[in-house]
Design an enzyme around this catalytic site. Structure first.
Site, short mmCIF file in Angstrom:
data_model
loop_
_atom_site.label_atom_id
_atom_site.label_comp_id
_atom_site.label_asym_id
_atom_site.label_seq_id
_atom_site.Cartn_x
_atom_site.Cartn_y
_atom_site.Cartn_z
N CYS A 44 1.99 8.48 12.16
CA CYS A 44 2.53 8.36 10.80
C CYS A 44 2.73 6.89 10.45
O CYS A 44 2.98 6.04 11.32
CB CYS A 44 3.84 9.12 10.66
SG CYS A 44 5.18 8.52 11.72
N GLU A 67 4.54 10.00 20.07
CA GLU A 67 4.29 8.61 20.44
C GLU A 67 5.57 7.94 20.93
O GLU A 67 5.53 7.12 21.85
CB GLU A 67 3.74 7.84 19.24
CG GLU A 67 2.44 8.39 18.69
CD GLU A 67 2.67 9.35 17.52
OE1 GLU A 67 1.92 9.26 16.54
OE2 GLU A 67 3.60 10.18 17.62
#
Length: 234
Positions: free
Chosen positions: A210, A115
């Site tokens: 996460c 990301e």
């Protein structure tokens, strides 16, 4: 910051999704997540004849979603075998339905996640998130191989990889510092152009972002800082 915001869409690209059969990727069943506190974006329909608003249900997975997730999965494979003990992950950032603004994958443990590489590209910190991650893989492979008989071309590629890895490590220092995600990505997708607000950015990630602090801040926080309005996980 303002520098990030100014450079974010300097280089636009039309989405290019392979039309070849997706094989196992075609069975991907993505899931949708919205960052905490972010309302579901509203999609205006220009074909509405009643004068009222017609909204897209952002909890529905579309054919486009599956195509982009398959592309993210292909990027994830580029890191396969290099990321232990982390999983191989790919990410695509798409404005609306057709404009890819960032791509990336996780090259190895200790470096930014997929990301973040995609956000690096979207903010203009690197020209291409996938190529930046590839360079990190190449630099790592060159260091571990210990070969002395490399060709001139291989040496040039290794040197290029080392330079890109240094750029990524410098960005990683900023990212891991206090307030790093806001410094690098803050409000990059919060456009002042009202027309763009109805064309939000979706993140396609092959593994749920996460949400904990480890070597780096949470990817979920980074996506929210940037203004990503929708996340599809597969």
């Amino acid at each position: 910051d303002d520098g990030c915001r100014r450079s974010s869409f300097g280089r636009r690209r039309a989405a290019s999704v392979a039309s070849a059969p997706l094989g196992r990727s075609s069975s991907i069943q993505p899931r949708l997540h919205l960052p905490r506190g972010v309302p579901s974006p509203r999609w205006m329909s220009s074909s509405s004849s009643s004068g009222g608003e017609e909204h897209r249900d952002d909890n529905v997975i579309t054919a486009k979603d599956v195509e982009y997730m398959a592309l993210a999965a292909r990027h994830a494979r580029l890191g396969f075998g290099n990321t232990y003990p982390n999983p191989a992950v790919g990410c695509i950032l798409v404005r609306g339905e057709d404009e890819i603004v960032g791509e990336g994958f996780h090259p190895r443990a200790g470096l930014p996640h997929a990301e973040v590489f995609a956000l690096f590209e979207a903010c203009g910190h690197v020209d291409d998130g996938v190529e930046a991650a590839r360079a990190c893989v190449a630099a790592s492979s060159s260091s571990s191989s210990g070969k002395n008989s490399e060709s001139e071309e291989e040496k040039a590629e290794a040197a290029k990889g080392k330079m890109m890895e240094k750029t990524v490590l410098n960005l990683l220092d900023i990212y891991a510092s206090e307030g790093g995600p806001a410094k690098l990505f803050g409000g990059v997708f919060d456009d002042d152009d009202e027309a763009r607000r109805d064309d939000p950015v979706t993140a396609y990630v092959t593994l749920e972002p996460c949400c904990h602090y480890g070597r780096t801040p949470p990817c979920a926080k980074s996506l929210a800082e940037a203004g990503v309005r929708r996340v599809v996980v597969g």
